[in-house]
Design a protein around this motif. Structure first.
Motif, PDB file in Angstrom:
ATOM      1  N   ALA A 199       7.303 -20.737 -20.795  1.00  0.00           N
ATOM      2  CA  ALA A 199       6.591 -21.036 -22.847  1.00  0.00           C
ATOM      3  C   ALA A 199       7.097 -22.859 -23.204  1.00  0.00           C
ATOM      4  N   ASP A 200       7.202 -23.182 -24.357  1.00  0.00           N
ATOM      5  CA  ASP A 200       7.355 -24.810 -24.965  1.00  0.00           C
ATOM      6  C   ASP A 200       8.493 -25.930 -24.269  1.00  0.00           C
ATOM      7  N   TRP A 201       9.452 -25.164 -23.894  1.00  0.00           N
ATOM      8  CA  TRP A 201      10.268 -25.437 -23.055  1.00  0.00           C
ATOM      9  C   TRP A 201       9.894 -25.771 -21.482  1.00  0.00           C
ATOM     10  N   MET A 202       9.215 -24.886 -20.686  1.00  0.00           N
ATOM     11  CA  MET A 202       8.699 -25.633 -19.869  1.00  0.00           C
ATOM     12  C   MET A 202       7.720 -26.995 -20.013  1.00  0.00           C
ATOM     13  N   ILE A 203       7.183 -27.052 -21.307  1.00  0.00           N
ATOM     14  CA  ILE A 203       6.645 -28.261 -21.339  1.00  0.00           C
ATOM     15  C   ILE A 203       7.441 -29.591 -21.350  1.00  0.00           C
ATOM     16  N   SER A 204       8.450 -29.561 -21.818  1.00  0.00           N
ATOM     17  CA  SER A 204       9.683 -30.831 -22.290  1.00  0.00           C
ATOM     18  C   SER A 204       9.825 -30.576 -20.779  1.00  0.00           C
ATOM     19  N   GLU A 205      10.180 -29.495 -19.929  1.00  0.00           N
ATOM     20  CA  GLU A 205      10.701 -30.117 -18.858  1.00  0.00           C
ATOM     21  C   GLU A 205      10.142 -30.460 -17.250  1.00  0.00           C
ATOM     22  N   PHE A 206       8.426 -30.546 -17.954  1.00  0.00           N
ATOM     23  CA  PHE A 206       7.686 -30.545 -16.833  1.00  0.00           C
ATOM     24  C   PHE A 206       7.004 -31.609 -16.825  1.00  0.00           C
ATOM     25  N   THR A 207       6.824 -32.748 -18.298  1.00  0.00           N
ATOM     26  CA  THR A 207       6.287 -33.378 -19.147  1.00  0.00           C
ATOM     27  C   THR A 207       6.994 -33.729 -18.814  1.00  0.00           C
ATOM     28  N   THR A 208       6.149 -36.113 -19.809  1.00  0.00           N
ATOM     29  CA  THR A 208       7.032 -36.778 -19.655  1.00  0.00           C
ATOM     30  C   THR A 208       6.356 -37.536 -20.860  1.00  0.00           C
ATOM     31  N   ASP A 209       6.924 -37.936 -21.897  1.00  0.00           N
ATOM     32  CA  ASP A 209       6.830 -38.727 -23.166  1.00  0.00           C
ATOM     33  C   ASP A 209       6.397 -40.138 -22.308  1.00  0.00           C
ATOM     34  N   HIS A 210       5.234 -41.003 -23.235  1.00  0.00           N
ATOM     35  CA  HIS A 210       4.711 -42.323 -23.487  1.00  0.00           C
ATOM     36  C   HIS A 210       4.578 -42.935 -24.805  1.00  0.00           C
ATOM     37  N   TRP A 211       5.310 -43.836 -24.807  1.00  0.00           N
ATOM     38  CA  TRP A 211       5.094 -44.401 -26.011  1.00  0.00           C
ATOM     39  C   TRP A 211       4.058 -45.666 -26.206  1.00  0.00           C
ATOM     40  N   ILE A 212       2.659 -45.594 -26.899  1.00  0.00           N
ATOM     41  CA  ILE A 212       1.875 -46.275 -26.404  1.00  0.00           C
ATOM     42  C   ILE A 212       1.507 -46.757 -28.555  1.00  0.00           C
ATOM     43  N   SER A 213       2.306 -47.835 -28.502  1.00  0.00           N
ATOM     44  CA  SER A 213       1.957 -48.717 -29.916  1.00  0.00           C
ATOM     45  C   SER A 213       0.332 -49.554 -30.547  1.00  0.00           C
ATOM     46  N   VAL A 214       0.087 -49.255 -31.313  1.00  0.00           N
ATOM     47  CA  VAL A 214      -1.181 -49.656 -31.382  1.00  0.00           C
ATOM     48  C   VAL A 214      -0.378 -51.079 -32.965  1.00  0.00           C
ATOM     49  N   GLN A 215      -1.158 -52.599 -33.031  1.00  0.00           N
ATOM     50  CA  GLN A 215      -0.694 -53.393 -33.859  1.00  0.00           C
ATOM     51  C   GLN A 215      -2.160 -53.625 -34.281  1.00  0.00           C
ATOM     52  N   LEU A 216      -2.189 -53.106 -35.967  1.00  0.00           N
ATOM     53  CA  LEU A 216      -3.274 -52.718 -36.038  1.00  0.00           C
ATOM     54  C   LEU A 216      -3.822 -54.321 -37.486  1.00  0.00           C
ATOM     55  N   LYS A 217      -2.453 -54.619 -37.867  1.00  0.00           N
ATOM     56  CA  LYS A 217      -3.034 -56.473 -37.359  1.00  0.00           C
ATOM     57  C   LYS A 217      -2.045 -57.361 -37.244  1.00  0.00           C
ATOM     58  N   LYS A 218      -1.981 -58.290 -37.148  1.00  0.00           N
ATOM     59  CA  LYS A 218      -1.539 -59.515 -36.450  1.00  0.00           C
ATOM     60  C   LYS A 218       0.138 -59.502 -36.679  1.00  0.00           C
ATOM     61  N   ARG A 219       1.206 -59.808 -36.127  1.00  0.00           N
ATOM     62  CA  ARG A 219       1.774 -59.473 -36.511  1.00  0.00           C
ATOM     63  C   ARG A 219       2.971 -61.296 -36.612  1.00  0.00           C
ATOM     64  N   SER A 220       3.845 -61.251 -37.352  1.00  0.00           N
ATOM     65  CA  SER A 220       4.385 -63.031 -37.620  1.00  0.00           C
ATOM     66  C   SER A 220       5.964 -62.491 -36.288  1.00  0.00           C
ATOM     67  N   TYR A 221       5.604 -63.710 -35.504  1.00  0.00           N
ATOM     68  CA  TYR A 221       6.499 -64.058 -34.617  1.00  0.00           C
ATOM     69  C   TYR A 221       8.038 -64.640 -34.666  1.00  0.00           C
ATOM     70  N   PRO A 222       8.737 -64.653 -34.664  1.00  0.00           N
ATOM     71  CA  PRO A 222       9.565 -65.691 -34.436  1.00  0.00           C
ATOM     72  C   PRO A 222       9.853 -66.742 -34.446  1.00  0.00           C
ATOM     73  N   PHE A 223       8.536 -67.121 -33.493  1.00  0.00           N
ATOM     74  CA  PHE A 223       9.094 -67.898 -32.606  1.00  0.00           C
ATOM     75  C   PHE A 223       7.533 -68.446 -31.300  1.00  0.00           C
TER      76      PHE A 223
END
Length: 486
Positions: free
Chosen positions: A462-486
């Motif tokens: 069941a759901d436990w097998m999904i956790s075992e046989f898949t991997t997580d991928h973080w994808i971010s979307v910056q919707l507005k321009k950020r201010s960087y420190p330099f």
């Protein structure tokens, strides 16, 4: 007739000879008839299988959930059409009794059907973090290639328990079945999946000696996860290879067990006796979840021992083809020798052999020991044979302490007519699974399966097998321009 095509390897959707010059004779544990001879794989064959899986997997992962699910539904239909063949091969190759072979067929089919549903159950997340105007998404995707090493006791089911979910979730697979059951543990499944329309290269089966390809199977750079079912000793070794080899990889380890079956003083007596007999002697005790220790409160103990022994005497022993046979052959002579040695050691240690069964070639009749010390070698060793140690507990607290005195923590059971008492007891058992008023061998494709302590890492189903046989991928979307420190 069934065995003509099972003479080598299944790689890239092709049936081919192994490159090793030696061949493996596959024999019937009861009749000792040679069923087939298989040309064995070399490391080069193993590499070819992994390369085939790696090349085929990306396209397979792009298939829709419905397309992958349909293949698995097709597998269940092929199984139904080939039911008699599958059951017969299970009996003849693995020494399964007919009733156990039917149980394994049903479990394998149910596992495949449940896995088909997994294709539509993969979910991701959208997370609100601390960065302004940023949307963080976590996608769950297939791991890639899964390596599966399966055992000989429930070979069809315990191979497919990893194969079907892995494929449903978009992975490709390479399977190394046990040398005692290369057909039911791998090649037969390859034939079924091939007939069901699985594309070439997604499922590959390599049959080889552990001394030749065993370590290489885990150390190979391609697999992202090794799913192993077998002994704790071998599982430790595989875990070490996965962590210390040149390519770090995940492991799923379903290992040994020493399942306690606890009979409390308010249990339904007849039901508890019958369940303990079934839990101990199903498939000759060759199950990781098998009831390995039967712990009975002292007020019931004398009567329970007598009833258990009388019930054990009635079990039909012999030809696994006969529908009412309960005890068939052990898988090989090595297992018979090990069981014989354990019986002799227990007698020498002073344990009372209350039922002395016969040993005829690979068929071992039930042996029952009473007044067994829970700390003894007999009680602390996983039997994998029809040998039953009966242990007396002073009271409920003592029974719980005895149940937990083991390095293993896979399955367990407690019998009581008081549900609240049973639940309170079950929560204190150090195991991954505890069954109230049922046998220790339990598996359900919709419920998690796995152990604690030296019984393994990770969870199946069941759901436990999904956790075992898949991997997580973080994808971010910056919707507005950020201010960087330099």
């Amino acid at each position: 007739m069934y065995y003509d095509k099972y003479t080598g390897q299944y790689i890239r959707g092709q049936w081919k000879s192994g490159s090793q010059k030696t061949a493996l004779k596959v024999t019937d544990p009861y009749t000792h008839e040679v069923l087939t001879e298989i040309s064995l794989a070399t490391p080069q064959d193993l590499d070819d299988a992994y390369q085939a899986a790696a090349q085929a997997q990306p396209e397979w992962a792009t298939k829709s959930a419905s397309e992958r699910a349909q293949i698995l539904i097709n597998v269940t239909q092929v199984m139904d059409q080939r039911h008699d063949e599958i059951v017969d091969i299970l009996i003849r190759e693995s020494g399964s009794t007919r009733m156990k072979a039917e149980m394994e067929f049903a479990a394998t089919r149910a596992c495949t059907f449940a896995a088909a549903m997994l294709s539509h159950q993969v979910t991701g997340k959208i997370i609100q973090g601390d960065t302004p105007d940023k949307e963080s998404r976590v996608y769950r995707t297939a791991k890639g290639v899964i390596g599966i090493i399966s055992p000989w006791n429930w070979p069809l089911h315990l191979s497919n328990r990893s194969i079907a979910p892995a494929l449903a979730l978009g992975n490709a697979v390479v399977v190394k079945p046990a040398e005692d059951t290369p057909i039911t543990g791998g090649l037969l499944l390859a034939s079924i999946y091939e007939e069901a329309g699985l594309p070439a290269g997604i499922l590959n089966v390599v049959v080889g000696q552990s001394s030749e390809i065993g370590d290489a199977f885990t150390l190979h750079e391609i697999p992202k996860l090794i799913s192993f079912t077998g002994s704790t000793r071998v599982g430790r070794h595989i875990g070490q290879l996965a962590m210390t080899g040149p390519s770090l990889k995940h492991v799923g380890l379903e290992l040994g067990g020493n399942a306690p079956c606890v009979i409390l003083d308010d249990a339904d007596f007849e039901h508890a006796v019958n369940a303990a007999v079934v839990g101990r002697f199903l498939h000759q005790g060759q199950i990781c979840m098998s009831t390995n220790r039967i712990i009975v409160e002292q007020s019931l103990y004398p009567r329970f021992c007598e009833a258990f022994i009388e019930k054990a005497k009635t079990l039909k022993v012999g030809d696994p083809q006969e529908a009412d046979t309960v005890i068939g052959p052990l898988i090989n002579r090595k297992q018979v020798q090990a069981a014989t040695q354990r019986i002799q050691n227990a007698i020498a240690a002073g344990h009372h052999l209350a039922l002395a069964g016969k040993i005829n070639e690979q068929v071992v009749s039930p042996h029952v020991f009473v007044n067994v010390d829970n700390q003894s070698e007999l009680a602390q060793t996983e039997q994998f044979a029809p040998i039953a140690p009966l242990i007396c507990a002073q009271d409920e607290a003592h029974a719980l302490a005895l149940a937990n005195q083991t390095e293993y923590g896979l399955a367990s059971a407690v019998f009581t007519e008081n549900e609240a008492r049973g639940l309170r007891f079950a929560k204190q058992v150090h195991a991954g699974m505890t069954h109230i008023n049922d046998i220790t061998p339990n598996d359900d494709p919709y419920v998690m399966f796995g152990g604690e302590k030296n019984s393994g890492l990770g969870r199946f189903n069941a759901d436990w097998m999904i956790s075992e046989f898949t991997t997580d991928h973080w994808i971010s979307v910056q919707l507005k321009k950020r201010s960087y420190p330099f």
